[in-house]
Write a protein that holds these residues in place. Structure first.
Motif, PDB file in Angstrom:
ATOM      1  N   GLY A  72       0.821  -1.201   0.000  1.00 24.28           N
ATOM      2  CA  GLY A  72       0.000   0.000   0.000  1.00 24.28           C
ATOM      3  C   GLY A  72       0.853   1.247   0.000  1.00 24.28           C
ATOM      4  N   GLN A  73       0.189   2.398  -0.084  1.00 24.48           N
ATOM      5  CA  GLN A  73       0.894   3.679  -0.096  1.00 24.48           C
ATOM      6  C   GLN A  73       1.307   4.059   1.312  1.00 24.48           C
ATOM      7  OE1 GLN A  73      -1.906   6.251  -2.158  1.00 24.48           O
ATOM      8  NE2 GLN A  73      -0.635   6.216  -3.992  1.00 24.48           N
ATOM      9  N   ILE A  74       2.499   4.642   1.420  1.00 22.66           N
ATOM     10  CA  ILE A  74       3.013   5.090   2.702  1.00 22.66           C
ATOM     11  C   ILE A  74       3.471   6.534   2.591  1.00 22.66           C
ATOM     12  CG2 ILE A  74       3.709   2.798   3.486  1.00 22.66           C
ATOM     13  CD1 ILE A  74       6.555   3.477   2.622  1.00 22.66           C
ATOM     14  N   PHE A  75       3.412   7.241   3.724  1.00 24.79           N
ATOM     15  CA  PHE A  75       3.872   8.624   3.774  1.00 24.79           C
ATOM     16  C   PHE A  75       5.394   8.681   3.678  1.00 24.79           C
ATOM     17  CE2 PHE A  75      -0.162   8.997   6.216  1.00 24.79           C
ATOM     18  CZ  PHE A  75      -0.768   9.993   5.473  1.00 24.79           C
ATOM     19  N   GLN A  76       5.896   9.610   2.877  1.00 22.50           N
ATOM     20  CA  GLN A  76       7.333   9.889   2.803  1.00 22.50           C
ATOM     21  C   GLN A  76       7.567  11.346   3.195  1.00 22.50           C
ATOM     22  OE1 GLN A  76       9.615   7.709   2.254  1.00 22.50           O
ATOM     23  NE2 GLN A  76       8.651   6.018   1.182  1.00 22.50           N
ATOM     24  N   ASP A  77       8.724  11.614   3.816  1.00 19.24           N
ATOM     25  CA  ASP A  77       8.962  12.961   4.315  1.00 19.24           C
ATOM     26  C   ASP A  77       9.108  13.990   3.205  1.00 19.24           C
ATOM     27  OD1 ASP A  77      11.387  11.996   3.437  1.00 19.24           O
ATOM     28  OD2 ASP A  77      12.548  12.873   5.079  1.00 19.24           O
ATOM     29  N   THR A  78       9.407  13.558   1.972  1.00 21.05           N
ATOM     30  CA  THR A  78       9.541  14.490   0.851  1.00 21.05           C
ATOM     31  C   THR A  78       8.216  14.741   0.147  1.00 21.05           C
ATOM     32  OG1 THR A  78      10.031  12.700  -0.692  1.00 21.05           O
ATOM     33  CG2 THR A  78      11.897  13.740   0.424  1.00 21.05           C
ATOM     34  N   GLY A  79       7.170  14.014   0.530  1.00 21.12           N
ATOM     35  CA  GLY A  79       5.901  14.117  -0.167  1.00 21.12           C
ATOM     36  C   GLY A  79       5.803  13.224  -1.384  1.00 21.12           C
ATOM     37  N   GLN A  80       6.893  12.534  -1.734  1.00 19.76           N
ATOM     38  CA  GLN A  80       6.877  11.602  -2.871  1.00 19.76           C
ATOM     39  C   GLN A  80       6.377  10.238  -2.363  1.00 19.76           C
ATOM     40  OE1 GLN A  80      10.607  11.619  -5.050  1.00 19.76           O
ATOM     41  NE2 GLN A  80      11.048  13.658  -4.257  1.00 19.76           N
ATOM     42  N   ASP A  81       5.136  10.226  -1.933  1.00 24.85           N
ATOM     43  CA  ASP A  81       4.587   9.031  -1.304  1.00 24.85           C
ATOM     44  C   ASP A  81       4.603   7.866  -2.281  1.00 24.85           C
ATOM     45  OD1 ASP A  81       4.213  10.697   0.809  1.00 24.85           O
ATOM     46  OD2 ASP A  81       2.066  10.954   0.482  1.00 24.85           O
ATOM     47  N   ALA A  82       5.073   6.714  -1.796  1.00 22.85           N
ATOM     48  CA  ALA A  82       5.313   5.575  -2.664  1.00 22.85           C
ATOM     49  C   ALA A  82       4.483   4.380  -2.220  1.00 22.85           C
ATOM     50  CB  ALA A  82       6.802   5.203  -2.648  1.00 22.85           C
ATOM     51  N   THR A  83       4.323   3.423  -3.133  1.00 24.32           N
ATOM     52  CA  THR A  83       3.675   2.156  -2.813  1.00 24.32           C
ATOM     53  C   THR A  83       4.746   1.160  -2.395  1.00 24.32           C
ATOM     54  OG1 THR A  83       1.925   2.566  -4.427  1.00 24.32           O
ATOM     55  CG2 THR A  83       2.214   0.301  -3.673  1.00 24.32           C
ATOM     56  N   LEU A  84       4.574   0.618  -1.196  1.00 27.55           N
ATOM     57  CA  LEU A  84       5.549  -0.309  -0.622  1.00 27.55           C
ATOM     58  C   LEU A  84       4.946  -1.703  -0.530  1.00 27.55           C
ATOM     59  CD1 LEU A  84       8.260  -0.855   0.942  1.00 27.55           C
ATOM     60  CD2 LEU A  84       6.968  -0.332   3.030  1.00 27.55           C
ATOM     61  N   ARG A  85       5.726  -2.715  -0.947  1.00 24.49           N
ATOM     62  CA  ARG A  85       5.400  -4.103  -0.660  1.00 24.49           C
ATOM     63  C   ARG A  85       6.313  -4.545   0.471  1.00 24.49           C
ATOM     64  NH1 ARG A  85       6.641  -6.523  -5.279  1.00 24.49           N
ATOM     65  NH2 ARG A  85       4.609  -5.984  -6.151  1.00 24.49           N
ATOM     66  N   PHE A  86       5.702  -4.883   1.585  1.00 25.63           N
ATOM     67  CA  PHE A  86       6.460  -5.209   2.800  1.00 25.63           C
ATOM     68  C   PHE A  86       6.158  -6.644   3.200  1.00 25.63           C
ATOM     69  CE2 PHE A  86       6.608  -5.691   7.391  1.00 25.63           C
ATOM     70  CZ  PHE A  86       7.873  -5.229   7.687  1.00 25.63           C
ATOM     71  N   SER A  87       7.182  -7.429   3.469  1.00 31.79           N
ATOM     72  CA  SER A  87       7.002  -8.831   3.829  1.00 31.79           C
ATOM     73  C   SER A  87       7.802  -9.172   5.075  1.00 31.79           C
ATOM     74  CB  SER A  87       7.459  -9.754   2.687  1.00 31.79           C
ATOM     75  OG  SER A  87       6.662  -9.577   1.537  1.00 31.79           O
ATOM     76  N   VAL A  88       7.139  -9.737   6.072  1.00 25.42           N
ATOM     77  CA  VAL A  88       7.835 -10.365   7.191  1.00 25.42           C
ATOM     78  C   VAL A  88       8.175 -11.774   6.748  1.00 25.42           C
ATOM     79  CG1 VAL A  88       7.682 -11.175   9.567  1.00 25.42           C
ATOM     80  CG2 VAL A  88       6.650  -8.986   8.934  1.00 25.42           C
ATOM     81  N   THR A  89       9.452 -12.074   6.614  1.00 25.55           N
ATOM     82  CA  THR A  89       9.868 -13.379   6.108  1.00 25.55           C
ATOM     83  C   THR A  89      10.342 -14.326   7.201  1.00 25.55           C
ATOM     84  OG1 THR A  89      12.100 -12.542   5.676  1.00 25.55           O
ATOM     85  CG2 THR A  89      10.501 -12.397   3.880  1.00 25.55           C
ATOM     86  N   GLY A  90      10.400 -13.877   8.439  1.00 29.42           N
ATOM     87  CA  GLY A  90      10.778 -14.746   9.540  1.00 29.42           C
ATOM     88  C   GLY A  90      10.748 -14.003  10.860  1.00 29.42           C
ATOM     89  N   LEU A  91      10.428 -14.715  11.930  1.00 27.05           N
ATOM     90  CA  LEU A  91      10.496 -14.173  13.285  1.00 27.05           C
ATOM     91  C   LEU A  91      10.970 -15.306  14.184  1.00 27.05           C
ATOM     92  CD1 LEU A  91      10.027 -11.749  15.150  1.00 27.05           C
ATOM     93  CD2 LEU A  91       7.707 -12.615  15.550  1.00 27.05           C
ATOM     94  N   GLU A  92      12.254 -15.262  14.570  1.00 31.26           N
ATOM     95  CA  GLU A  92      12.897 -16.361  15.283  1.00 31.26           C
ATOM     96  C   GLU A  92      13.232 -15.969  16.719  1.00 31.26           C
ATOM     97  OE1 GLU A  92      15.163 -18.475  11.492  1.00 31.26           O
ATOM     98  OE2 GLU A  92      16.323 -17.256  12.902  1.00 31.26           O
TER      99      GLU A  92
END
Length: 547
Positions: A72-92
């Motif tokens: 989804g879209q996330i806020f960026q400090d420059t205003g160039q808000d981008a779409t981020l794909r974020f994945s948790v690939t492990g929690l050990e």
């Protein structure tokens, strides 16, 4: 291109963020991760799925299925808000610490040194209410993936950056956590995997090679890893909830519960004698205390408070007399086996700011008698349904952790507008002892806009100021049948190091949609709908719980 990730300088400098208490508006970004395992061991016995109406909150997750991905879209400090794909690939979980592995892929435009403005990476146990920040060294730098430049990490659209970060070792009883920090809402149901050793360091970290030209689309970028060293700073906090009613409010901070009986209901003006109505309130308060208190530590502190008017000596005497009156009734109701300490603090500890447009309500909030005690955090102290003859604000309802959902915004249950900003409200979700309210904001205009989410409309008149942190901190959940009001939960890391568990809203770009969350103490299982008080968007009735 180079991205500043969550105040990322070398190992992510956070000393200033910690000192100023993550206001949720600073560089709180997804910070980054390394190597993925193809297989994770399942528990020897995989528990049956539980519903939110019944089941052991501590059961093993039904399955372990990394990666857990959101986009989804996330806020960026420059205003160039981008779409981020974020994945948790492990929690050990090792014998020493907990290791989070995650990946970032920017799907669209991303230029220059920019920072994702979201909550700092935090692991939350929704059953106990414990919260865990990343390890830092004495100077406040994070351990884990090392940025190859003081400016941050090289990032390119379509390339995937892999990172890892280190957290304090999660207690053995924690099987699943809720993760925040990506800027894409609360990621619930992330399973904790026990391992003898964490994943090996990247064999050939190539992040430093990308500084000048940046990675190519589709390329995997990895970084050198730095494990926590002796003396690493641990950050383990507690969720602090606040539930309010016409007669009392209850604050729960970790293993301590404080019930504030409102003096205007309990006493006539200039009097320390209980009113007729107060008899029933104190009786309910006593039953709630008896139900919640730690049987191994049955000590109760009763404290009287006044508002800021009047002579200091007069306020001190009145606060002591009222506290003593409440102690006498509590002791009579509870019987033997409890210890009491009684104090009067006059007007020295005001919880609502006096002198404003809501001065009358603020002063009424400050006139109170509190009693505090340690709570029972064992399984016997967990409930889900409404108890009989208890003070409503003091009930704590605990459910199993919520399952992971890739998209919390698929269903819209209500819509409201304020100027060019549209608010879409999505179903509520129970998560352990809490409820997550997810909303999306869309800028429907042609120009950037910074919504005014604060102001007098955002908070109940006379409401406690500390429970309004973050732009959504003014949001509240109202239980219509009981008039109980649930304020946004805080994450308290000791002293002044706390923040509202609610997202900040930054300048919104035209046509963009942003996902945000606010977290509250959960109501009982029989409550199926709540009213969302949404600041400038007004009250939105009948917001249901999702399935």
């Amino acid at each position: 291109m180079v991205a500043c990730q969550h105040s990322t300088v070398s190992r992510a400098l956070v000393a200033s963020a910690v000192a100023s208490v993550i206001a949720l508006s600073g560089c709180g970004i997804v910070r980054d991760i390394t190597g993925t395992r193809e297989e994770y061991p399942l528990a020897e016995e995989v528990a049956e799925e539980t519903t939110h109406e019944e089941g052991d909150p501590r059961e093993e997750p039904a399955e372990v299925d990394f990666p857990y991905t959101r986009e989804g879209q996330i806020f960026q400090d420059t205003g160039q808000d981008a779409t981020l794909r974020f994945s948790v690939t492990g929690l050990e979980r090792t014998d020493e610490y907990t290791v989070l592995y995650y990946e970032n892929t920017y799907v669209d435009h991303f230029e220059g040194i920019v920072t994702n403005l979201s909550m700092p990476n935090t692991l939350v146990d929704p059953v106990s209410g414990q919260a865990f920040w990343e390890y830092t060294d004495e100077e406040g730098y994070y351990y884990g993936s090392v940025a190859p430049t003081p400016d941050g990490y090289p990032v390119e659209v379509g390339a995937t950056n892999r990172y890892r970060r280190y957290f304090p070792r999660l207690p053995d009883e924690i099987k699943q956590v809720t993760f925040v920090g990506s800027g894409l809402g609360a990621m619930t149901g992330i399973p904790v995997v026990d391992v003898e050793e964490e994943q090996p360091d990247p064999v050939d970290p190539n992040g430093a090679e990308m500084i000048d030209h940046g990675p190519e689309p589709g390329e995997i970028v990895e970084f050198e890893n730095l494990r926590p060293e002796p003396g690493a700073q641990e950050w383990v906090g507690e969720m602090e909830s606040f539930v309010d009613s016409d007669v009392a409010s209850t604050t729960r901070d970790g293993d301590t519960e404080t019930v504030a009986l409102k003096a205007d209901v309990m006493f006539d003006f200039d009097s320390a004698e209980l009113t007729d109505e107060a008899e029933e309130v104190v009786r309910q308060a006593a039953r709630s205390l008896e139900n919640n208190i730690d049987p191994d530590d049955p000590e109760i502190t009763v404290i009287g408070h006044t508002d800021g008017r009047g002579d200091d000596d007069y306020n001190q005497d009145l606060s002591e007399e009222r506290a003593e009156t409440v102690r006498e009734v509590l002791e009579e109701e509870l019987g033997e086996g409890y210890g009491f300490t009684v104090e009067g603090r006059g007007a020295s500890e005001l919880i609502a700011r006096e002198g404003g447009s809501d001065d009358e309500e603020a002063r009424a909030r400050n006139r109170r008698v509190e009693f505090a005690y340690r709570v029972d955090r064992s399984d016997e102290g967990l409930t889900s349904g409404r108890g009989e003859d208890l003070l409503g604000s003091s009930e704590r309802h605990v459910f199993p952790p919520a399952k992971f959902v890739a998209d919390d915004t698929a269903e819209v249950v209500a819509t409201a507008t304020d100027g060019d900003v549209r608010l879409d409200v999505h179903p509520l979700r129970r998560d352990g002892a809490y409820v997550i309210s997810t909303v999306t904001l869309t800028n429907t205009g042609d120009e950037p806009v910074l919504p005014d989410m604060g102001g007098e409309d955002a908070v109940n008149p006379g409401g406690p100021t500390e429970f309004s942190q973050g732009a959504l901190g003014g949001f509240q959940l109202l239980e219509p049948d009981t008039d109980l009001v649930r304020y946004v939960t805080l994450m308290n890391f000791g002293g002044e190091t706390y923040s509202g568990f609610a997202d900040e809203v930054h300048e919104m770009q035209p046509g963009n949609t942003y996902q945000l969350v606010a977290v509250f103490a959960a109501p009982p299982v029989e409550v199926r709908e709540l009213t969302l008080r949404a600041g400038p968007f007004g009250e939105i009735e009948d917001v249901p719980f999702g399935k």
